[in-house]
Structure formats: structure tokens, C-alpha cells
Design an enzyme around this catalytic site. Sequence first.
Site, PDB file in Angstrom:
ATOM      1  N   GLY A   1       0.789  -1.230   0.000  1.00  0.00           N
ATOM      2  CA  GLY A   1       0.000   0.000   0.000  1.00  0.00           C
ATOM      3  C   GLY A   1       0.815   1.272   0.000  1.00  0.00           C
ATOM      4  O   GLY A   1       2.026   1.259  -0.070  1.00  0.00           O
ATOM      5  N   SER A   2       0.160   2.377   0.061  1.00  0.00           N
ATOM      6  CA  SER A   2       0.730   3.710   0.163  1.00  0.00           C
ATOM      7  C   SER A   2      -0.231   4.699  -0.472  1.00  0.00           C
ATOM      8  O   SER A   2      -1.366   4.813  -0.025  1.00  0.00           O
ATOM      9  CB  SER A   2       2.112   3.819  -0.463  1.00  0.00           C
ATOM     10  OG  SER A   2       2.679   5.045  -0.084  1.00  0.00           O
TER      11      SER A   2
END
Length: 226
Positions: free
Chosen positions: A187-188
Amino acid sequence: MKIHKEGRRILFFTLLALLAVNLLLFRVNARNLLFNQIFAGASVIAFLLLLQFFRSPARRLFTHEDLLVAPADGKVVVIEDVHEPEYFDDMRKQISIFMSPINVHITRNPISGIVRYFKYHPGNYLVAWHPKSSTKNERTTVVVESEAGPLVLFRQIAGAMARRIVWYVNEGDEVSQGEEFGFIKFGSRVDIFVPVDTEVKVQIGEKVKGGQTVIAQLKTEAPSLF
């Protein structure tokens, strides 16, 4: 459930390691059956969590030449006019989507066109919602000349957990809306920069799906009659 190619090696070696540790525990610590069972249960949970990080669900992709679709699953966290210094060096409307660890981590082309610019930037690993993560963190920058006319810039941005960005595009490539252009492990966030007169179709806090949710409509010039 289909597993994305970026996760197959990680999942394979993680499974081997967990199996080896559990077998070793049951051999050398046979008397402490309760502890072994708890550790085995925790191993299963950890592997299932890792498995869902790399899932690749089937998607019915949305395509339209002047509409932008979400480049990733997640939540809209930024909609504002900002100065974009790397490529445009002028004011652009920024739309940012935060990807949590439970989101699908595939990143998709928000629009069809030709890749006019690509650059990978090594950098820091600030938390993804930090104001400076867009310019200080490890990231990629892609600029696509859309079929509708305007240039669209989008970035994969690493965060505190996401320490590996993968991309599948290069300058000169022709890309199709909704197709994968990369992957951010664990993610991010993804930022999109469009002309300031772009009509945004989402709101702060709204959850979107990559390749499906329409996030904006580009302004196109009317064709000349002469």
C-alpha cells in the site's frame, strides 16, 4: 482468488519459512503443545493477511477518453490546486488516493494515451499522508498525453510500510485506461495531477476502486467547424 505475480515469490518463501518454524517447534518443544498450537494459529493468520495483500480480483474496467478512472483502490485524501514542480512547473489540480494495507495494491492507468515522461525517484519513507511524501518519498512519475488532449501526471508513492514500487511502463509506451501500470507492495498512495479546470467527480473521504470509479472529467476543446 487470483494472486498477483508480484506476490508469488514472497508468499512461497514465507509459507516455507512458517512451515519450517512450526515443524521445528513441534519437534523440539513437543511438551508445550498449547504454545505450539497458538504459534501455528498465529502463523496461519499472518499468512492469510499477507495473501490478501497480493490478491488480484477480476475487474470490469471502465473506459472513456475524457474521463479519469481511479488508478488504485483506496480513499480520496486530497483534492486541491497545487504547484506541480517536476514536469509542469505550474498550477495543477491534485487528487490523491491513499491505499491502506487491506486494499488491492495494483496501480492502473487512469486514462489511455502515450507515455511522454517517466522517472523513478529514490527517496524517504514518510507516512503516506505526510504533506511532503509526494515530493520526498520514493516514487515514480508518469505523464500521459491523453486521447482527449490534456496531459495527465500520476505518481506511485511509497510510504512507511511500502518499501517497494514496481512499474511496467516506459517513455513512448501506449497505455490503455484501467490496465496495470505498476504495483506498490503493502500500500501507500497515488497522486494524480490534472488541469485546474478539470471537473472532479469524487469527494474527500470517498472510497474508490481502481479501473472502475470515475474520479474526474477532463475539459476538451470543441472541434473546429472550419
